[in-house]
Design a protein around this motif. Structure first.
Motif, PDB file in Angstrom:
ATOM      1  N   PHE A 285       4.899   7.079   1.822  1.00 55.55           N
ATOM      2  CA  PHE A 285       5.273   5.693   2.585  1.00 55.55           C
ATOM      3  C   PHE A 285       4.600   4.529   1.666  1.00 55.55           C
ATOM      4  O   PHE A 285       3.358   4.582   1.544  1.00 55.55           O
ATOM      5  CB  PHE A 285       4.893   5.593   3.894  1.00 55.55           C
ATOM      6  CG  PHE A 285       5.859   6.714   4.985  1.00 55.55           C
ATOM      7  CD1 PHE A 285       4.936   7.924   5.178  1.00 55.55           C
ATOM      8  CD2 PHE A 285       7.039   6.589   5.284  1.00 55.55           C
ATOM      9  CE1 PHE A 285       5.736   8.856   5.819  1.00 55.55           C
ATOM     10  CE2 PHE A 285       7.573   7.356   5.936  1.00 55.55           C
ATOM     11  CZ  PHE A 285       7.142   8.481   6.357  1.00 55.55           C
TER      12      PHE A 285
ATOM     13  N   LEU B  58      -4.210   6.857   3.029  1.00 57.30           N
ATOM     14  CA  LEU B  58      -4.048   5.654   2.235  1.00 57.30           C
ATOM     15  C   LEU B  58      -4.395   6.265   0.676  1.00 57.30           C
ATOM     16  O   LEU B  58      -5.501   6.925   0.537  1.00 57.30           O
ATOM     17  CB  LEU B  58      -4.926   4.563   2.653  1.00 57.30           C
ATOM     18  CG  LEU B  58      -4.832   3.422   1.693  1.00 57.30           C
ATOM     19  CD1 LEU B  58      -3.489   2.720   1.663  1.00 57.30           C
ATOM     20  CD2 LEU B  58      -6.018   2.354   1.975  1.00 57.30           C
TER      21      LEU B  58
ATOM     22  N   GLN C  17       1.976  11.498   3.912  1.00 57.71           N
ATOM     23  CA  GLN C  17       1.624  12.161   5.336  1.00 57.71           C
ATOM     24  C   GLN C  17       2.092  13.704   5.118  1.00 57.71           C
ATOM     25  O   GLN C  17       3.149  13.903   4.734  1.00 57.71           O
ATOM     26  CB  GLN C  17       2.503  11.306   6.184  1.00 57.71           C
ATOM     27  CG  GLN C  17       2.606  12.142   7.475  1.00 57.71           C
ATOM     28  CD  GLN C  17       3.073  11.164   8.740  1.00 57.71           C
ATOM     29  OE1 GLN C  17       4.253  10.686   8.422  1.00 57.71           O
ATOM     30  NE2 GLN C  17       2.722  11.177   9.966  1.00 57.71           N
TER      31      GLN C  17
ATOM     32  N   GLY D 115      -1.776  12.625  10.446  1.00 55.28           N
ATOM     33  CA  GLY D 115      -1.391  11.030  10.351  1.00 55.28           C
ATOM     34  C   GLY D 115      -1.370  10.555   8.624  1.00 55.28           C
ATOM     35  O   GLY D 115      -1.519  11.554   7.807  1.00 55.28           O
ATOM     36  N   LEU D 116      -1.117   9.378   8.585  1.00 55.19           N
ATOM     37  CA  LEU D 116      -1.091   8.926   7.132  1.00 55.19           C
ATOM     38  C   LEU D 116      -2.228   8.789   6.463  1.00 55.19           C
ATOM     39  O   LEU D 116      -3.184   8.479   7.160  1.00 55.19           O
ATOM     40  CB  LEU D 116      -0.326   7.579   7.070  1.00 55.19           C
ATOM     41  CG  LEU D 116       1.383   7.709   7.276  1.00 55.19           C
ATOM     42  CD1 LEU D 116       1.661   8.221   8.795  1.00 55.19           C
ATOM     43  CD2 LEU D 116       1.964   6.359   6.894  1.00 55.19           C
TER      44      LEU D 116
ATOM     45  N   PHE E 198      -5.159   5.583   9.497  1.00 51.68           N
ATOM     46  CA  PHE E 198      -4.672   6.207  10.518  1.00 51.68           C
ATOM     47  C   PHE E 198      -5.258   7.371  11.116  1.00 51.68           C
ATOM     48  O   PHE E 198      -6.005   8.117  10.394  1.00 51.68           O
ATOM     49  CB  PHE E 198      -3.031   6.733   9.886  1.00 51.68           C
ATOM     50  CG  PHE E 198      -2.023   5.802   9.787  1.00 51.68           C
ATOM     51  CD1 PHE E 198      -1.958   5.091   8.743  1.00 51.68           C
ATOM     52  CD2 PHE E 198      -1.104   5.426  10.567  1.00 51.68           C
ATOM     53  CE1 PHE E 198      -1.090   3.941   8.525  1.00 51.68           C
ATOM     54  CE2 PHE E 198      -0.117   4.428  10.846  1.00 51.68           C
ATOM     55  CZ  PHE E 198      -0.141   3.916   9.610  1.00 51.68           C
ATOM     56  N   GLY E 199      -5.356   7.818  12.353  1.00 55.13           N
ATOM     57  CA  GLY E 199      -5.761   8.948  12.818  1.00 55.13           C
ATOM     58  C   GLY E 199      -4.712   9.758  13.481  1.00 55.13           C
ATOM     59  O   GLY E 199      -3.757   9.667  12.518  1.00 55.13           O
TER      60      GLY E 199
ATOM     61  N   SER F  73       0.905  -1.103   0.185  1.00 55.99           N
ATOM     62  CA  SER F  73       0.051  -0.192   0.022  1.00 55.99           C
ATOM     63  C   SER F  73       0.870   1.277  -0.111  1.00 55.99           C
ATOM     64  O   SER F  73       1.970   1.190   0.307  1.00 55.99           O
ATOM     65  CB  SER F  73      -0.891   0.105   1.214  1.00 55.99           C
ATOM     66  OG  SER F  73      -0.342  -0.255   2.606  1.00 55.99           O
TER      67      SER F  73
ATOM     68  N   GLY G 110       9.635   6.416   9.120  1.00 57.75           N
ATOM     69  CA  GLY G 110       8.397   5.818   8.699  1.00 57.75           C
ATOM     70  C   GLY G 110       7.630   5.034   9.894  1.00 57.75           C
ATOM     71  O   GLY G 110       8.515   4.799  10.907  1.00 57.75           O
ATOM     72  N   PRO G 111       6.394   4.729   9.936  1.00 53.54           N
ATOM     73  CA  PRO G 111       5.936   3.933  11.048  1.00 53.54           C
ATOM     74  C   PRO G 111       6.496   2.582  11.226  1.00 53.54           C
ATOM     75  O   PRO G 111       7.002   2.035  10.294  1.00 53.54           O
ATOM     76  CB  PRO G 111       4.453   3.873  10.658  1.00 53.54           C
ATOM     77  CG  PRO G 111       4.288   5.016   9.699  1.00 53.54           C
ATOM     78  CD  PRO G 111       5.346   5.168   9.222  1.00 53.54           C
TER      79      PRO G 111
ATOM     80  N   TYR H  48       0.986   5.357   1.128  1.00 53.14           N
ATOM     81  CA  TYR H  48       0.223   6.477   2.041  1.00 53.14           C
ATOM     82  C   TYR H  48       1.060   7.738   1.648  1.00 53.14           C
ATOM     83  O   TYR H  48       2.167   7.900   1.337  1.00 53.14           O
ATOM     84  CB  TYR H  48       0.489   6.063   3.478  1.00 53.14           C
ATOM     85  CG  TYR H  48      -0.258   4.822   3.947  1.00 53.14           C
ATOM     86  CD1 TYR H  48       0.231   3.521   3.778  1.00 53.14           C
ATOM     87  CD2 TYR H  48      -1.401   5.001   4.263  1.00 53.14           C
ATOM     88  CE1 TYR H  48      -0.378   2.524   3.963  1.00 53.14           C
ATOM     89  CE2 TYR H  48      -2.242   3.807   4.862  1.00 53.14           C
ATOM     90  CZ  TYR H  48      -1.463   2.410   4.632  1.00 53.14           C
ATOM     91  OH  TYR H  48      -2.139   1.048   4.907  1.00 53.14           O
TER      92      TYR H  48
ATOM     93  N   ARG I 255      10.368  12.065   0.531  1.00 52.86           N
ATOM     94  CA  ARG I 255      10.011  13.467   0.690  1.00 52.86           C
ATOM     95  C   ARG I 255       9.917  14.110  -0.611  1.00 52.86           C
ATOM     96  O   ARG I 255      10.944  14.453  -1.500  1.00 52.86           O
ATOM     97  CB  ARG I 255      10.883  14.212   1.432  1.00 52.86           C
ATOM     98  CG  ARG I 255      10.289  15.501   1.861  1.00 52.86           C
ATOM     99  CD  ARG I 255      11.418  15.924   2.949  1.00 52.86           C
ATOM    100  NE  ARG I 255      11.466  15.118   4.131  1.00 52.86           N
ATOM    101  CZ  ARG I 255      10.551  15.474   5.282  1.00 52.86           C
ATOM    102  NH1 ARG I 255       9.714  16.152   5.219  1.00 52.86           N
ATOM    103  NH2 ARG I 255      10.787  14.413   6.406  1.00 52.86           N
TER     104      ARG I 255
ATOM    105  N   PHE J 243       6.905  -0.632   6.977  1.00 48.69           N
ATOM    106  CA  PHE J 243       6.981   0.714   6.119  1.00 48.69           C
ATOM    107  C   PHE J 243       8.285   0.782   5.689  1.00 48.69           C
ATOM    108  O   PHE J 243       9.397   0.457   6.215  1.00 48.69           O
ATOM    109  CB  PHE J 243       6.465   1.783   7.108  1.00 48.69           C
ATOM    110  CG  PHE J 243       4.834   1.596   7.126  1.00 48.69           C
ATOM    111  CD1 PHE J 243       4.268   1.027   8.048  1.00 48.69           C
ATOM    112  CD2 PHE J 243       4.254   2.553   6.416  1.00 48.69           C
ATOM    113  CE1 PHE J 243       2.998   1.039   8.303  1.00 48.69           C
ATOM    114  CE2 PHE J 243       2.894   2.623   6.740  1.00 48.69           C
ATOM    115  CZ  PHE J 243       2.221   1.703   7.566  1.00 48.69           C
ATOM    116  N   GLY J 244       8.461   1.532   4.394  1.00 47.72           N
ATOM    117  CA  GLY J 244       9.657   1.992   3.968  1.00 47.72           C
ATOM    118  C   GLY J 244       9.960   3.163   4.488  1.00 47.72           C
ATOM    119  O   GLY J 244       9.343   3.593   5.510  1.00 47.72           O
ATOM    120  N   SER J 245      11.048   3.940   4.220  1.00 48.86           N
ATOM    121  CA  SER J 245      11.619   5.032   5.075  1.00 48.86           C
ATOM    122  C   SER J 245      10.982   6.292   4.436  1.00 48.86           C
ATOM    123  O   SER J 245      11.340   7.387   5.043  1.00 48.86           O
ATOM    124  CB  SER J 245      13.133   4.960   5.210  1.00 48.86           C
ATOM    125  OG  SER J 245      13.615   5.069   3.775  1.00 48.86           O
TER     126      SER J 245
ATOM    127  N   TYR K 218      -0.031   5.297  16.997  1.00 48.13           N
ATOM    128  CA  TYR K 218      -1.378   5.030  16.324  1.00 48.13           C
ATOM    129  C   TYR K 218      -1.937   3.865  16.416  1.00 48.13           C
ATOM    130  O   TYR K 218      -1.298   2.839  16.635  1.00 48.13           O
ATOM    131  CB  TYR K 218      -0.716   5.187  14.675  1.00 48.13           C
ATOM    132  CG  TYR K 218      -0.403   6.457  14.230  1.00 48.13           C
ATOM    133  CD1 TYR K 218       1.080   6.603  13.915  1.00 48.13           C
ATOM    134  CD2 TYR K 218      -1.222   7.603  14.264  1.00 48.13           C
ATOM    135  CE1 TYR K 218       1.425   8.007  13.471  1.00 48.13           C
ATOM    136  CE2 TYR K 218      -0.752   8.813  13.490  1.00 48.13           C
ATOM    137  CZ  TYR K 218       0.426   8.714  13.291  1.00 48.13           C
ATOM    138  OH  TYR K 218       1.276  10.087  12.819  1.00 48.13           O
TER     139      TYR K 218
END
Lengths: 115, 112
Positions: free
Chosen positions: A90, A45, A37, A42-43, B102-103, A33, B43-44, A35, A111, A106-108, B87
């Motif tokens: 992400f 989707l 941010q 928050g992230l 995500f919130g 997936s 990242g998370p 995302y 930006r 998750f990836g890093s 989260y």
């Protein structure tokens, strides 16, 4: 295992340009997936996939395309970049075994700045 | 889509336990409860997840209410490295697994 690899780490685009954010995982995960941010948020989707050849839209899909031709790769395409797409992106992947779902890796992040 | 509610921020002292609450009153039967944390500019990071029963791993414990409408992430001994945004997320099970909503999360501050 390298985990989830995102490239590039940083990118500056001009309005109207297109580009592809790359995401690759070497864990044979079926779920992937994307995302975004925004600062202080928050992230959210964008798109997700439950396996090769299968994709679906998330909360904020407009302006983005995805495809999943292999299990390993899930690229995100920006069709015509806009300043509103300035964000950190992400990619994440996960898997399930015998109906039990597991956590996401998750990836890093990438930006992206659109000027 | 089912949503979660978390306090905006919490504080703790180093080496003390931390209990991070999460309400998810509209949870459905196939929703998994996930917890992730995010350090600045990273990242998370997956912490823990569960469906119905309490769960323990090397990072934390997850206590799930019997009616599944709330859960608590427990950090047994907080360290400075645990300072992050936490989260609480409901992950749709079954064929829709892949959608994490995500919130705003809880900002955890750990004092030395």
């Amino acid at each position: 295992n390298a985990g989830v690899t995102q490239t590039p780490k940083f990118q500056v685009l001009k309005t109207g340009q297109s580009m592809t954010l790359q995401c690759a995982q070497d864990m044979n995960h079926e779920y992937m997936s994307w995302y975004r941010q925004d600062p202080g948020m928050g992230l959210r989707l964008i798109h997700y996939s439950v396996g090769a050849g299968i994709t679906d839209q998330g909360e904020v899909p407009n302006g983005y395309n995805v495809s999943r031709s292999t299990t390993e790769d899930f690229p995100l395409r920006l069709l015509s970049a806009a300043p509103s797409q300035t964000s950190v992106y992400f990619c994440a992947s996960s898997y399930s075994v015998l109906g039990n779902n597991y956590g996401y890796t998750f990836g890093s992040g990438t930006r992206l700045t659109v000027v | 889509d089912a949503k979660t509610t978390q306090p905006n921020s919490m504080e703790s002292n180093e080496e003390e336990p931390v209990h991070l609450p999460c309400n998810h009153s509209t949870i459905s039967g196939t929703d998994y409860i996930h917890w992730y944390r995010q350090l600045p500019s990273q990242g998370p990071e997956y912490v823990i997840h569960g469906l119905t029963s309490n769960v323990n791993n090397r990072m934390a414990s997850l206590a799930i209410a019997e009616d599944r409408k709330s859960s608590t992430l427990i950090l047994h001994r907080a360290t400075l490295r645990d300072a992050a945004v936490y989260y609480c997320i409901l992950a749709y099970g079954g064929t829709s697994y892949g959608k994490l909503t995500f919130g705003q999360g809880t900002i955890l501050t750990v004092h030395p």
